[in-house]
Each structure stands twice: as structure tokens, then as C-alpha cells.
Write an enzyme that holds these catalytic residues in place. Structure first.
Site, PDB file in Angstrom:
ATOM      1  N   GLY A 154      38.898 -17.042 114.202  1.00  9.91           N
ATOM      2  CA  GLY A 154      39.965 -17.787 114.871  1.00  9.91           C
ATOM      3  C   GLY A 154      40.188 -19.176 114.307  1.00  9.91           C
ATOM      4  O   GLY A 154      40.881 -19.991 114.918  1.00  9.91           O
ATOM      5  N   GLU A 174      32.056 -14.328 120.446  1.00  3.42           N
ATOM      6  CA  GLU A 174      32.513 -14.995 121.678  1.00  3.42           C
ATOM      7  C   GLU A 174      31.659 -14.562 122.872  1.00  3.42           C
ATOM      8  O   GLU A 174      31.417 -15.351 123.786  1.00  3.42           O
ATOM      9  CB  GLU A 174      34.008 -14.696 121.901  1.00  3.42           C
ATOM     10  CG  GLU A 174      34.872 -15.471 120.911  1.00  3.42           C
ATOM     11  CD  GLU A 174      36.179 -14.813 120.528  1.00  3.42           C
ATOM     12  OE1 GLU A 174      36.635 -13.901 121.241  1.00  3.42           O
ATOM     13  OE2 GLU A 174      36.752 -15.215 119.495  1.00  3.42           O
ATOM     14  N   SER A 211      39.384 -14.465 110.519  1.00  3.77           N
ATOM     15  CA  SER A 211      40.671 -14.918 109.971  1.00  3.77           C
ATOM     16  C   SER A 211      41.192 -14.013 108.862  1.00  3.77           C
ATOM     17  O   SER A 211      41.786 -14.472 107.887  1.00  3.77           O
ATOM     18  CB  SER A 211      40.556 -16.370 109.488  1.00  3.77           C
ATOM     19  OG  SER A 211      40.243 -17.216 110.580  1.00  3.77           O
ATOM     20  N   ASN A 240      41.127  -6.442 117.498  1.00  3.01           N
ATOM     21  CA  ASN A 240      40.530  -6.946 118.742  1.00  3.01           C
ATOM     22  C   ASN A 240      41.534  -7.873 119.419  1.00  3.01           C
ATOM     23  O   ASN A 240      41.750  -8.994 118.969  1.00  3.01           O
ATOM     24  CB  ASN A 240      39.230  -7.699 118.390  1.00  3.01           C
ATOM     25  CG  ASN A 240      38.639  -8.407 119.596  1.00  3.01           C
ATOM     26  OD1 ASN A 240      38.990  -8.104 120.741  1.00  3.01           O
ATOM     27  ND2 ASN A 240      37.736  -9.346 119.338  1.00  3.01           N
ATOM     28  N   HIS A 299      30.201  -9.338 119.991  1.00  7.74           N
ATOM     29  CA  HIS A 299      31.171 -10.270 119.396  1.00  7.74           C
ATOM     30  C   HIS A 299      30.666 -11.703 119.589  1.00  7.74           C
ATOM     31  O   HIS A 299      30.065 -12.019 120.623  1.00  7.74           O
ATOM     32  CB  HIS A 299      32.541 -10.089 120.060  1.00  7.74           C
ATOM     33  CG  HIS A 299      33.623 -10.816 119.344  1.00  7.74           C
ATOM     34  ND1 HIS A 299      33.815 -12.162 119.491  1.00  7.74           N
ATOM     35  CD2 HIS A 299      34.550 -10.400 118.445  1.00  7.74           C
ATOM     36  CE1 HIS A 299      34.820 -12.546 118.706  1.00  7.74           C
ATOM     37  NE2 HIS A 299      35.289 -11.494 118.069  1.00  7.74           N
TER      38      HIS A 299
HETATM   39  C1  PEP Z   1      37.585 -11.389 115.909  1.00  9.10           C
HETATM   40  O1  PEP Z   1      37.861 -11.752 117.032  1.00  9.10           O
HETATM   41  O2  PEP Z   1      36.773 -10.468 115.753  1.00  9.10           O
HETATM   42  C2  PEP Z   1      38.226 -12.055 114.793  1.00  9.10           C
HETATM   43  C3  PEP Z   1      37.813 -11.755 113.586  1.00  9.10           C
HETATM   44  O3  PEP Z   1      39.206 -12.965 115.086  1.00  9.10           O
HETATM   45  P1  PEP Z   1      40.235 -13.643 114.040  1.00  9.10           P
HETATM   46  O4  PEP Z   1      40.731 -12.534 113.141  1.00  9.10           O
HETATM   47  O5  PEP Z   1      41.311 -14.222 114.887  1.00  9.10           O
HETATM   48  O6  PEP Z   1      39.461 -14.643 113.269  1.00  9.10           O
END
Ligand code: PEP
Length: 250
Positions: A173, A97, A213, A9, A95
Site C-alpha cells: 500500500g 495488516e 504495490s 485482496n 496478512h
Molecule cells: C496486499 O494487501 O496484499 C497488497 C499487496 O496491497 P497493495 O497491492 O495495495 O500493496
């Protein structure tokens, strides 16, 4: 046997030139067709990325969102039909966000899932608890509610097309990853809820990705968990070598 998947993503990152270069680098370094790699760039990259990947074994493209309506006066929005018209076959829905910054509720997400499926897009449905939920020990309840309100109105034939991504909000994140115990525990819980609603066959065939992450260092132990079928990756999907190292972690 469930498909192994790593989805990247990109969120709101990369110009079109940078995005196409990243795709070229991933293609050049990719040597494992047994893992499905899904690239989720911003909307305006979709047609170009889908075109580049259209005849490439083991690659698919996803949008990061779609609107719940078929079309019309929704300035700035993108419909599932438009996404499908670019040659894109997948769409991320729900998601965290989008849930947090754009107020997307389970009820709205259920409409988006239905619209995606009506346009032959495979939804990658994200769910996961906040840190407050986990600290209050209501994380299972939260995820159960997200499943129930977001997905469980679907008929079995439609539900069986959906991919689920368990993404604890506190791990996205942040550099903090769920432990294998936490990830496997929740994936197993999700599968058991699906079993209760749709039966053993569908629950055993539902692909459940982990997100939060995920990186080249922790992917191997996460992907070794019985109910973890791969990852939805944000930050680490923006560099070809990191993304490919995760792909090679099964
Ligand atoms: C995501 O945006 O779905 C995600 C898992 O981000 P990150 O890997 O940066 O934590």
C-alpha cells in the site's frame, strides 16, 4: 509446472453491490483461463461472489482471514468451516495488516493454517519483513522464522497444499515495489528453505506469489522472475481494468 495466480485482496473495501459489479466487470474482460484469478472480498460478500464464480473457469474465491477455533463463543469471528460452506476454497492467512493491527503471531497463524486445511481450504500464507528488518540486514532471518513457526510443523502432504505470498511490509500500500532483484532473491531463499525442510519435489511445486504495490506497470518484470509465480494484489485489484492488466502480465 506451477500454476500462475493473481489474487485480488479487496481488504475492507466495496459494498456488496459494488463488489458484485466489480466481479461482473472482471468476468466481462477476462480472456485468459491459463491464469488462476482468486478474488478475496470481505467476509459478507463471500457467498454471493462464490455463487457468481462457481462455474467460471479460471476463477476462485478466498476469504481474507479465518479464526483458529472450529467454532463457539467468539463474537464477531468467522470459522474456516463457515467460509468453506459458502463455496469458497481459499483463505488468506497472516496478512501483514492482521499481524500488525490484530497482533497475529506466527504461532497463532500456524493454528489458523491447520484449521483452514482441516476444512479443505487452501491457505495463502503471507510473510515478509519490515523496512527495519531489511535495513538491519535481518530480512532473511525474519522470513525464515515466519516459515518455520507458521508452516514448517505441517506434514509434507499438508504443506504441499499451501500457497505462499511474499509481501515485504514496506511495499504494501505504499507505492514502493520490491525490485526484481529483491523479489527474486527472497522467493529463491524461500524455495531453498522449503527444499531443506521438505525436499526438492515439494519446493519446486510450491507456488510463491509476490505482493506489495504490484500494478499493471511493474507486474510484467516481477512475474518474469524465475521463482515468482504471480501476485497478491491489494489496491490495484479494486478496478477491473487494472486487475486484468496484471492478470495479462505473464
Ligand atoms: C496486499 O494487501 O496484499 C497488497 C499487496 O496491497 P497493495 O497491492 O495495495 O500493496
Amino acid at each position: 509446472m506451477r500454476k500462475k495466480i493473481v489474487a485480488g485482496n479487496w481488504k475492507m473495501n466495496k459494498t456488496i453491490a459494488e463488489g458484485l459489479q466489480l466481479v461482473d466487470e472482471i468476468l466481462a474482460g477476462s480472456n485468459d483461463d491459463s491464469v488462476l484469478k482468486i478474488i478475496a472480498p470481505p467476509f459478507i460478500h463471500l457467498a454471493a461472489v462464490a455463487d457468481k464464480l462457481k462455474s467460471k473457469e479460471g476463477f476462485e474465491v478466498a476469504a481474507q482471514n479465518c479464526h483458529q477455533a472450529a467454532g463457539g463463543a467468539f463474537t464477531g469471528e468467522v470459522s474456516a468451516e463457515m467460509i468453506a460452506s459458502t463455496g469458497t476454497n481459499y483463505v488468506i492467512i497472516g496478512h501483514s495488516e492482521r499481524r500488525t493491527y490484530f497482533g497475529e503471531t506466527n504461532q497463532l497463524l500456524a493454528q489458523k493454517v491447520a484449521m483452514a486445511l482441516a476444512n479443505n481450504l487452501i491457505p495463502i500464507f503471507c510473510l515478509g519483513e519490515s523496512m527495519e528488518d531489511r535495513n538491519a540486514n535481518v530480512h532473511l532471518e525474519t522470513v525464515k522464522q515466519q516459515l518455520k513457526e507458521g508452516l514448517f510443523s505441517l506434514l509434507p502432504a499438508d504443506f504441499s497444499k499451501v500457497i505462499i505470498a511474499y509481501e515485504p511490509v514496506w511495499a504494501i500500500g505504499t507505492g514502493v515495489t520490491a525490485t526484481t532483484h529483491q523479489a527474486q532473491g527472497m522467493h529463491n531463499f524461500i524455495r531453498s528453505e522449503i527444499n531443506k525442510k521438505y525436499g526438492k519435489d515439494i519446493s519446486e511445486n510450491t507456488i510463491i506469489l509476490y505482493g506489495g504495490s504490484c500494478n499493471a506497470e511493474n507486474a510484467k518484470e516481477l512475474f518474469a522472475c524465475l521463482d515468482v509465480d504471480g501476485g497478491l494484489v491489494g489496491g490495484a485489484s479494486l478496478k477491473a481494468n487494472e486487475f486484468l492488466a496484471i492478470v495479462n502480465s505473464f
